[in-house]
Write a protein that holds these residues in place. Structure first.
Motif, short mmCIF file in Angstrom:
data_model
loop_
_atom_site.label_atom_id
_atom_site.label_comp_id
_atom_site.label_asym_id
_atom_site.label_seq_id
_atom_site.Cartn_x
_atom_site.Cartn_y
_atom_site.Cartn_z
N LEU A 29 5.60 2.35 -1.73
CA LEU A 29 4.63 1.43 -1.16
C LEU A 29 5.32 0.54 -0.13
CD1 LEU A 29 4.02 1.50 -4.56
CD2 LEU A 29 1.89 0.57 -3.66
N THR A 65 -8.70 1.85 -4.06
CA THR A 65 -7.66 2.62 -4.74
C THR A 65 -8.23 3.76 -5.56
OG1 THR A 65 -6.31 0.63 -4.83
CG2 THR A 65 -5.65 2.40 -6.27
N THR A 121 1.35 -4.07 3.53
CA THR A 121 0.10 -3.64 4.15
C THR A 121 -0.02 -4.19 5.56
OG1 THR A 121 -0.96 -3.57 1.99
CG2 THR A 121 -2.40 -3.61 3.91
N TYR A 123 1.28 8.01 4.13
CA TYR A 123 2.02 8.31 2.91
C TYR A 123 3.04 9.42 3.18
CZ TYR A 123 -2.13 6.00 0.94
OH TYR A 123 -3.14 5.13 0.67
N SER A 175 0.84 -1.20 0.00
CA SER A 175 0.00 0.00 0.00
C SER A 175 0.88 1.25 0.00
CB SER A 175 -0.91 0.03 1.23
OG SER A 175 -1.77 -1.09 1.24
N GLY A 176 0.41 2.26 -0.70
CA GLY A 176 1.14 3.52 -0.75
C GLY A 176 0.38 4.52 -1.58
#
Length: 872
Positions: A473, A355, A476, A491, A311-312
């Motif tokens: 990223l 997303t 997660t 982020y 995730s990012g």
């Protein structure tokens, strides 16, 4: 994980507007128009207080006269005379947009003089190629066989990292025998030549900047007796070594396997008609069903990384314009909106639901009192004068370079999926709350519909873009525990987007094709998303339009209040800007059904038509609506799969997939998704789907993603997509084998080649206890018990899935009766109520609720829920 693509992602936007409807007066709806015409109009309460009601209107929110018009001629100096507008005294002049004079924008170089180009909507002198300080070729890595044609593009940046789009001075060169050809311009098509590898096989020079692409050309010779399978990362073009390639027969039995090497290729023995599957733990599995080896012994499979493993994204700051302090009479609360996200590469359906616009989170808005609201993380809402809150935009992995902080070895980061580069976009505007069409909430508070209507009714929304936005990223959180939490990731990278960038200056109309049906009813929502296709970045939204289909519910969208024609929708968009100039425009016409909202057994039905757009139009009256040669594809309702690997069920063999699809479909994608969001996609032709195909068994040691991955061994989520994929000639339909052929257009280009798509996301059947609520709860004899059934159509008639049954197990007396129901007391929630026999009693007994097929056989794998109770 939600099985819906969330057509309600903008829920915060509209729901908030309704809640804040009493928080203050409207905005300055014309920030770009001078407030000092000659002579200066004074304060006003009605239009008649202005110098000339034909040339001015009274902005009652600001109590001042502002320029008005009915036609473009009303904005010219010859018509306005002493009230002439300086902004209209230019070669581009002004347009009359929603009865207001606004500066006209260009959308392409052809709109400007010969010695000018169109940049950010204005005609300017061409940027010199000497401004180029760095560049990037896309694709930057290519693997293929001799003779394959590859289209290369180049992105150019100046010394400050800002995008530059030079008109001239771009030269391409093939510097190795692996590539043939050359040329000039931002885009060039070259052919792969001799086998070999070269890191600088293709170079492009822009001023003093030089960049290159790495090219690998495989030998054209494939040993007899088998097939060669090349496996690559769809979004980076890199090879995927250590991928298991399995060959299966028509019964789904695995005949042989091989591992790909460093070049991503493997040779596997095969003959006749086989299934070809690529298994990689970090990527979605991909099966090419019923491939005839004699028609293609050289294949190229493109895999997409698991969407929830990493995730990012980016934190987004909205930069407010500098405005003078308004007069004391106009100091009232004003609401500001920023909606942001990152460009979407490939097929929209490949992106996880979270997303698109981010994850829901609670925020506080101080407007007429503090209110706590639930907003997607890509939405920022604040009162003018306050600090704009940050938004966040999740992204998917891709490529990056040393310019991204923390990246020391770009190729290593790319291989790990730890970075990406997309285009950050935003739609921003000031919202006159008192002018909101509050009656639109009667349609079910569909926020996407309301936002689309708001955009087309106002010339004051803007588009902002950061073309080259890189981010990192990370793994997660919660993935190891089986409950990924991508919303918990912070982020570190951020970008700034202008609150007032380039105006959505082009209102026009689109003729929407006849809408398809789902469960006998026409889809009731339609939208048009205007985009620009950025190579290596994806689709970047530039505008929107939306319409309902409720009055009446027929094949046409409801008549627009301004256009008055059923089936014709208003759209408003900005031109390509901030480095996206020269890239192709594309319209996505979508339709959806709210059946899943009204019926717990229904799936999420959507249909999409893709149309190329020569350029934005200024056609507010809709005299020349944009039309497409493609129509919506029917919803694939008649597609079934037997999850049981051992026995036949409902006329389907073990692990058999079968169904009938209508329309000019060329490709079927059936997607299984487990609880971690990991997918297994099966590609099949419409004809083969009608005959039935077997999904192969996963090789030993490989996770079978047709199952959910829980301890019960239950079935995965299921989605069927029907696509019309064509070549350059729209009559050239492309099926799965042609797309996967090593000398074909490529599976990684399906998103660009798709003309229409339709999908049905049925999720998976589930049953859950409502009452008794707690384990060990005490019930009285003859109590009513309730369960919720979702993703399962109760009934025994044609089209129904079956019934729910409840049995009592344990040390119980008088409970031998099996309770069965094929009707939900509440279709919306899927609630089913049954009553225990009055004679039933026992301590520590178990109530087991299960789903069965129309013939009374329990589903396999079982779908059940257990509740322990006492019935004294």
């Amino acid at each position: 994980m939600s099985r819906s693509l969330r057509p309600f992602l903008l829920s915060a936007l509209v729901c908030v507007l309704g809640m804040l409807a009493g928080c203050g007066d409207g905005f300055d709806s014309n920030p770009g128009i001078p407030v000092e015409p000659k002579p200066k109009p004074g304060a006003c309460a009605v239009d008649q207080d202005c110098p000339d009601p034909a040339l001015f209107f009274c902005n009652t929110a600001q109590s001042r006269c502002e320029p008005a018009c009915r036609t473009r001629a009303d904005c010219g100096s010859s018509r306005r005379n002493e009230y002439a507008l300086l902004m209209c005294d230019t070669p581009m002049g002004c347009e009359c947009d929603m009865n207001r004079c606004v500066a006209a924008l260009c959308s392409a170089d052809a709109d400007c003089e010969v010695d000018e180009v169109c940049r950010d909507g204005a005609c300017v002198a061409p940027p010199a190629s000497v401004l180029a300080a760095s560049c990037q070729v896309t694709p930057d890595v290519v693997i293929g066989r001799p003779g394959t044609s590859v289209v290369f593009s180049v992105w150019v940046r100046d010394a400050a990292g800002r995008p530059v789009v030079p008109r001239d001075g771009i030269a391409w060169e093939a510097r190795a025998p692996m590539v043939k050809g050359g040329g000039s311009g931002a885009r060039v098509a070259l052919s792969l030549g001799e086998p070999g590898v070269d890191r600088e096989a293709v170079t492009v020079r822009v001023g003093s900047a030089v960049c290159s692409a790495n090219v690998t050309v495989l030998s054209p010779e494939v040993p007899a007796g088998g097939i060669r399978v090349l496996v690559v990362d769809e979004l980076t073009g890199r090879s995927l070594p250590l991928t298991t390639v399995a060959i299966s027969n028509e019964k789904g039995e695995v005949l042989d396997t091989a591992l790909t090497g460093l070049d991503g290729a493997a040779w596997v023995p095969a003959s006749g008609t086989v299934g070809v599957t690529a298994f990689h733990p970090d990527f979605g599995y991909l099966t090419l069903a019923r491939h005839d080896v004699e028609e293609g012994r050289d294949l190229r499979l493109a895999l997409r990384r698991n969407p929830l493993d990493l995730s990012g994204g980016l934190q987004v700051d909205f930069v407010e314009p500098r405005v003078a302090t308004p007069p004391p009479s106009t100091t009232q609360s004003r609401l500001r909106l920023g909606l942001t996200g990152l460009s979407v590469p490939g097929l929209f359906s490949e992106v996880s639901t979270e997303t698109l616009l981010g994850f829901e989170r609670e925020v506080e808005v101080d407007a007429g009192g503090t209110r706590r609201l639930s907003l997607p993380s890509g939405t920022a809402l604040w009162v003018e004068g306050a600090v704009a809150p940050r938004a966040s935009a999740p992204g998917v992995a891709g490529v990056c370079d040393l310019s991204l902080s923390g990246v020391l070895e770009p190729e290593l980061s790319i291989a790990m999926g730890a970075c990406g580069t997309r285009s950050a976009w935003a739609v921003t505007g000031g919202l006159p709350v008192e002018e909101l069409p509050l009656n639109a909430f009667d349609l079910g508070m569909d926020p996407l519909l309301l936002l689309g209507r708001l955009l087309v009714l106002s010339p004051d929304f803007h588009s902002a873009v950061v073309r080259d936005a890189s981010f990192r990223l990370v793994p997660t959180p919660g993935l190891v525990e089986g409950a990924p939490r991508p919303d918990a990731v912070t982020y570190p990278e951020n970008v700034s987007l202008d609150f007032e960038g380039v105006r959505l200056a082009f209102p026009f109309a689109v003729r929407v094709p006849a809408l398809p049906r789902y469960r006998g009813a026409y889809l009731d929502r339609a939208y048009v998303l205007s985009t620009v296709a950025a190579p290596g970045r994806g689709l970047v939204p530039l505008g929107l339009g939306a319409a309902a289909n409720v009055a009446p519910a027929d094949p046409n969208t409801d008549a627009d209040s301004r256009l008055g024609q059923p089936g014709v929708m208003s759209v408003r968009m900005a031109p390509a800007h901030h480095g996206l100039e020269g890239q192709p425009y594309r319209l996505l016409m979508g339709a959806s059904s709210r059946a899943a909202r009204d019926d717990a057994s229904a799936g999420v039905a959507t249909s999409l038509v893709v149309a190329d757009l020569a350029g934005p139009l200024f056609d507010p009256s809709g005299e020349h609506p944009v039309q497409t040669s493609s129509g919506f594809l029917p919803i694939p309702e008649d597609v079934r799969y037997n999850f049981d690997g051992a026995v036949e069920a409902q006329e389907l063999g073990p692990r058999e997939l079968r169904g009938e699809v209508e329309g000019p479909a060329t490709l079927i994608r059936v997607v299984f998704t487990n609880r971690l969001g990991r997918r297994w996609t099966v590609l099949v032709s419409p004809d083969d789907l009608g005959d039935g195909v077997r999904v192969p068994r996963a090789p030993m040691g490989t996770e079978d993603r047709t199952f959910f991955g829980d301890h019960q061994g239950s079935r995965s989520l299921l989605r069927t997509e029907v696509l019309q994929v064509t070549g350059r000639d729209s009559r050239d339909g492309l099926g799965p084998s042609r797309l996967a052929s090593a000398d074909g257009p490529g599976l990684d280009h399906v998103g660009d080649l798709t003309r229409a798509a339709s999908s049905l996301d049925v999720g998976r059947p589930e049953v859950a206890w409502l009452y008794p609520e707690l384990e060990g709860q005490r019930l009285s004899r003859g109590s009513a018990v309730r369960v919720r059934v979702t993703g399962f159509r109760l009934g025994t008639s044609a089209g129904a899935d079956g019934r729910v049954r409840i049995v009592v197990r344990g040390d119980a007396k008088g409970c031998e009766e099996v309770l069965v129901s094929d009707t939900a007391t509440s279709p919306t929630s899927g609630e089913v109520e049954l009553r225990l026999p009055a004679s039933c009693s026992g301590l520590g007994v178990s109530l087991i609720a299960s789903l069965e097929d129309p013939e009374g056989r329990l589903l396999r794998p079982a779908v059940s829920a257990l509740r322990g109770v006492d019935i004294p």
